[in-house]
Design a protein around this motif. Sequence first.
Motif, PDB file in Angstrom:
ATOM      1  N   TYR A 303       0.861  -1.192   0.000  1.00 46.00           N
ATOM      2  CA  TYR A 303       0.000   0.000   0.000  1.00 46.00           C
ATOM      3  C   TYR A 303       0.888   1.229   0.000  1.00 46.00           C
ATOM      4  O   TYR A 303       1.759   1.413   0.862  1.00 46.00           O
ATOM      5  N   SER A 304       0.683   2.131  -1.018  1.00 40.98           N
ATOM      6  CA  SER A 304       1.539   3.309  -1.178  1.00 40.98           C
ATOM      7  C   SER A 304       1.141   4.453  -0.268  1.00 40.98           C
ATOM      8  O   SER A 304       1.857   5.423  -0.133  1.00 40.98           O
ATOM      9  N   GLY A 305       0.009   4.326   0.374  1.00 45.71           N
ATOM     10  CA  GLY A 305      -0.531   5.434   1.155  1.00 45.71           C
ATOM     11  C   GLY A 305      -1.838   5.912   0.570  1.00 45.71           C
ATOM     12  O   GLY A 305      -2.647   6.546   1.259  1.00 45.71           O
ATOM     13  N   SER A 306      -2.068   5.580  -0.728  1.00 42.05           N
ATOM     14  CA  SER A 306      -3.336   5.950  -1.371  1.00 42.05           C
ATOM     15  C   SER A 306      -3.889   4.825  -2.240  1.00 42.05           C
ATOM     16  O   SER A 306      -5.070   4.835  -2.574  1.00 42.05           O
ATOM     17  N   ALA A 307      -3.054   3.853  -2.619  1.00 42.87           N
ATOM     18  CA  ALA A 307      -3.522   2.761  -3.483  1.00 42.87           C
ATOM     19  C   ALA A 307      -2.619   1.551  -3.310  1.00 42.87           C
ATOM     20  O   ALA A 307      -1.485   1.653  -2.836  1.00 42.87           O
ATOM     21  N   TRP A 308      -3.147   0.351  -3.678  1.00 39.38           N
ATOM     22  CA  TRP A 308      -2.364  -0.895  -3.650  1.00 39.38           C
ATOM     23  C   TRP A 308      -1.552  -1.005  -4.940  1.00 39.38           C
ATOM     24  O   TRP A 308      -2.059  -0.755  -6.039  1.00 39.38           O
ATOM     25  N   GLN A 309      -0.279  -1.383  -4.833  1.00 39.77           N
ATOM     26  CA  GLN A 309       0.588  -1.571  -5.986  1.00 39.77           C
ATOM     27  C   GLN A 309       1.250  -2.936  -5.900  1.00 39.77           C
ATOM     28  O   GLN A 309       1.483  -3.444  -4.804  1.00 39.77           O
ATOM     29  N   VAL A 310       1.566  -3.503  -7.073  1.00 42.57           N
ATOM     30  CA  VAL A 310       2.253  -4.802  -7.117  1.00 42.57           C
ATOM     31  C   VAL A 310       3.675  -4.600  -6.620  1.00 42.57           C
ATOM     32  O   VAL A 310       4.412  -3.750  -7.128  1.00 42.57           O
ATOM     33  N   ALA A 311       4.066  -5.382  -5.619  1.00 43.66           N
ATOM     34  CA  ALA A 311       5.400  -5.238  -5.032  1.00 43.66           C
ATOM     35  C   ALA A 311       6.424  -6.155  -5.692  1.00 43.66           C
ATOM     36  O   ALA A 311       7.605  -5.909  -5.643  1.00 43.66           O
ATOM     37  N   ALA A 312       5.979  -7.246  -6.306  1.00 40.94           N
ATOM     38  CA  ALA A 312       6.893  -8.193  -6.954  1.00 40.94           C
ATOM     39  C   ALA A 312       6.165  -8.844  -8.111  1.00 40.94           C
ATOM     40  O   ALA A 312       4.969  -9.133  -8.001  1.00 40.94           O
ATOM     41  N   VAL A 313       6.855  -9.056  -9.224  1.00 41.00           N
ATOM     42  CA  VAL A 313       6.240  -9.680 -10.398  1.00 41.00           C
ATOM     43  C   VAL A 313       7.019 -10.918 -10.774  1.00 41.00           C
ATOM     44  O   VAL A 313       8.184 -11.066 -10.447  1.00 41.00           O
ATOM     45  N   SER A 314       6.364 -11.795 -11.470  1.00 41.18           N
ATOM     46  CA  SER A 314       7.015 -13.022 -11.950  1.00 41.18           C
ATOM     47  C   SER A 314       7.926 -12.696 -13.113  1.00 41.18           C
ATOM     48  O   SER A 314       7.618 -11.831 -13.943  1.00 41.18           O
TER      49      SER A 314
END
Length: 363
Positions: A303-314
């Motif tokens: 969580y960036s503080g305002s939205a969820w972001q992908v932290a790791a990708v395949s």
Amino acid sequence: MGLESVTHLDDLDATNPLGTDPRSEGDDHIRNIKSMLLTDFPGISGVVTSTHSELNFVDVTAGTLTASKAIVVDGSSKIDNLKVDNIDINGNTISSTDTNGSVTITPHGTGDIILDGQKWPQADGTANYLLKTDGSGQLSWVENLAEDWATKTDGAVASSEYSAKAYAIGGTGVTDTSGKGAAKQWATNAEDDTVDGSEYSAKHYATKAAASSSSATSSASTATTKATSATSSATSATASASTATTKASEAAASATAAAASADAFDDTYLGAKSSDPATDNDGDALTAGDLYFNTSANNLRVYSGSAWQVAAVSTSGMISEVSDDGSPQLGANLDILAYNITSSTTIMNPSISSTGKALVLGF
């Protein structure tokens, strides 16, 4: 003409048809009956074999239980009082109708008993253990060490240390034990009865002093020494009591710290969920840095503080290298073959540029 208008059963007139009605109107009466049956019994698609007694079985007052009648609930889907074998359920009370009868609750297999949100242990604990909660609704049995430091007399509390009570009045590991002995025994053990396997009590030496005037002074001195030992044992008892209090405080502090640490971790890592959560596991607002694993997309999100972001990708979708290919292409009109980069479109020059770096072309 004796022909009524019929929609439901109670619209039928038992006096029709009249004796004066023409026979040609008989089919109209039959249609009335058929129409009524289809309207009032739309759910009957097969043969009804119930007797009139069985049909009367459902004739009860809503919300009550009647002998030889079906169970019917009231408008709130409620039965006022239910009795099953020897169990009576009435209002907020579940009780046994047996004299001095117990009420046993036994889950199936590995199921749990949950009372008011608290999950009870599935097995009994050791004698004198206490019930402890983890703060998340799970109860378990834990050893009552604070009580042991104060009252245990059947052995050591921890390692080779004994309780305050054992040092005061005696117990396993203190009574008749080399280098030990209870304060009470150092003071009152009978004549010739050793306290620690080799030494005697103050009472023993006092008795000897009274019996032998020639050794009265020596025995009195020894009695004083043993009295000092008694005082030392009493001091040990006081110290053990203090240790018991300290250990109890440490245990409480450790439990509080463990609960706080678990709660802090639970507030940051929210676990596995199928979609982005709007709050943390306690229902509080999200904070920057919160993590969870999205089971729908199979990725870790932050969580960036305002939205969820992908932290790791395949890395399975990335191009790791461009291997030997007879005609590899980048974009629509650019071919890479051997050591040449050429345009595949007529009258088009490929452009190579560099941003903020030197461009080196080798020949």
